[in-house]
Design a protein around this motif. Structure first.
Motif, PDB file in Angstrom:
ATOM      1  N   HIS A  98      -6.931   0.170 -11.703  1.00  0.00           N
ATOM      2  CA  HIS A  98      -6.483   1.456 -11.159  1.00  0.00           C
ATOM      3  C   HIS A  98      -7.356   1.914  -9.985  1.00  0.00           C
ATOM      4  O   HIS A  98      -6.838   2.326  -8.950  1.00  0.00           O
ATOM      5  N   GLN A  99      -8.674   1.861 -10.145  1.00  0.00           N
ATOM      6  CA  GLN A  99      -9.559   2.354  -9.080  1.00  0.00           C
ATOM      7  C   GLN A  99      -9.447   1.506  -7.818  1.00  0.00           C
ATOM      8  O   GLN A  99      -9.393   2.039  -6.706  1.00  0.00           O
ATOM      9  N   ALA A 100      -9.397   0.200  -7.990  1.00  0.00           N
ATOM     10  CA  ALA A 100      -9.247  -0.681  -6.831  1.00  0.00           C
ATOM     11  C   ALA A 100      -7.904  -0.430  -6.152  1.00  0.00           C
ATOM     12  O   ALA A 100      -7.813  -0.430  -4.915  1.00  0.00           O
ATOM     13  N   ASP A 112      -8.187   2.657  -4.022  1.00  0.00           N
ATOM     14  CA  ASP A 112      -8.974   2.380  -2.819  1.00  0.00           C
ATOM     15  C   ASP A 112      -8.155   1.609  -1.788  1.00  0.00           C
ATOM     16  O   ASP A 112      -8.180   1.924  -0.597  1.00  0.00           O
ATOM     17  N   ILE A 113      -7.442   0.602  -2.249  1.00  0.00           N
ATOM     18  CA  ILE A 113      -6.620  -0.203  -1.344  1.00  0.00           C
ATOM     19  C   ILE A 113      -5.544   0.661  -0.699  1.00  0.00           C
ATOM     20  O   ILE A 113      -5.315   0.587   0.514  1.00  0.00           O
ATOM     21  N   ILE A 114      -4.901   1.495  -1.500  1.00  0.00           N
ATOM     22  CA  ILE A 114      -3.831   2.346  -0.974  1.00  0.00           C
ATOM     23  C   ILE A 114      -4.384   3.350   0.035  1.00  0.00           C
ATOM     24  O   ILE A 114      -3.767   3.601   1.075  1.00  0.00           O
ATOM     25  N   GLN A 115      -5.546   3.917  -0.235  1.00  0.00           N
ATOM     26  CA  GLN A 115      -6.143   4.859   0.721  1.00  0.00           C
ATOM     27  C   GLN A 115      -6.468   4.166   2.039  1.00  0.00           C
ATOM     28  O   GLN A 115      -6.171   4.695   3.117  1.00  0.00           O
ATOM     29  N   ASP A 116      -7.080   2.977   1.966  1.00  0.00           N
ATOM     30  CA  ASP A 116      -7.394   2.237   3.192  1.00  0.00           C
ATOM     31  C   ASP A 116      -6.132   1.877   3.960  1.00  0.00           C
ATOM     32  O   ASP A 116      -6.068   2.017   5.187  1.00  0.00           O
ATOM     33  N   VAL A 139       4.127   2.508  -3.057  1.00  0.00           N
ATOM     34  CA  VAL A 139       3.415   1.220  -3.097  1.00  0.00           C
ATOM     35  C   VAL A 139       2.513   1.020  -4.308  1.00  0.00           C
ATOM     36  O   VAL A 139       2.029  -0.086  -4.527  1.00  0.00           O
ATOM     37  N   TYR A 140       2.291   2.041  -5.099  1.00  0.00           N
ATOM     38  CA  TYR A 140       1.331   1.917  -6.194  1.00  0.00           C
ATOM     39  C   TYR A 140       1.677   0.773  -7.147  1.00  0.00           C
ATOM     40  O   TYR A 140       0.814  -0.034  -7.499  1.00  0.00           O
ATOM     41  N   GLY A 141       2.924   0.693  -7.570  1.00  0.00           N
ATOM     42  CA  GLY A 141       3.319  -0.330  -8.540  1.00  0.00           C
ATOM     43  C   GLY A 141       3.054  -1.735  -8.039  1.00  0.00           C
ATOM     44  O   GLY A 141       2.532  -2.592  -8.773  1.00  0.00           O
TER      45      GLY A 141
END
Length: 195
Positions: A43-45, A48-52, A32-34
């Motif tokens: 990048h940082q946001a 964070d979104i992916i971790q949540d 999902v990163y891309g």
């Protein structure tokens, strides 16, 4: 990667060994990163979104019959988390950046895993972007408010001093006009089957 995501499908994530949990997370991150970075452009946001999103996915996933359904659901959850982030953190200004607005529209609907899909998506973005220069500025503003800023029809109507039904109607007509232009241009570019 596919094998690791299979662990989300077949077992309870919290019961997996720690190294397996880490591998599942990185498989999810690769998946999902891309898409999330393409929407957020930070990048940082994105992390964070992916971790949540991953925490929500790991703890509250519904049952799936196959991995394809799981992958589609994972992408949808991540994309929705990114949209929520953008709605909460984006400053609402009145400038219209049609190129980035249509790139976000294209990203949410047509991103593909294949090289061909990426190339087609890029061509589609460029084409839609060129169409936006030919429509009225108020219609470009409607698209900006609706998809880039994520405003509701009611909020758009209040900002533009229009009734809500008129906003719906104009957005519908704008979308249909762009679809017709796309269909006409892309149909004209198809190779002749009789050759």
């Amino acid at each position: 990667m596919a094998g690791r995501l299979q662990c989300l499908l077949t077992s309870n994530f919290l019961e997996l060994p720690e190294d397996a949990q880490e591998e599942v997370y990185y498989a999810y991150l690769d998946l999902v990163y891309g898409t999330v970075y393409y929407m957020v452009k930070d990048h940082q946001a994105t992390e964070d979104i992916i971790q949540d999103a991953f925490l929500m996915v790991a703890l509250k996933k519904p049952a799936f019959d196959n991995e394809n359904s799981l992958r589609a659901w994972l992408k949808t959850v991540s994309r929705n988390m990114a949209i929520t982030y953008l709605r909460k953190n984006r400053k609402h200004d009145c400038t219209v950046d049609s190129d980035s607005a249509m790139q976000e529209i294209a990203a949410t609907g047509w991103l593909a895993d294949s090289v061909e899909g990426c190339v087609e998506t890029k061509l589609l973005e460029e084409t839609i972007s060129s169409y936006l220069h030919h429509i009225k500025p108020e219609y470009r503003m409607l698209l900006e408010y609706r998809w880039k800023q994520g405003l509701s029809y009611k909020e758009i109507a209040e900002r533009m001093g229009l009734c809500e039904n008129l906003v719906r109607q104009r957005l519908y007509r704008t979308r249909e006009g762009i679809k017709k232009m796309l269909h006409k241009e892309w149909e004209d570019q198809k190779p002749d089957a009789s050759l």
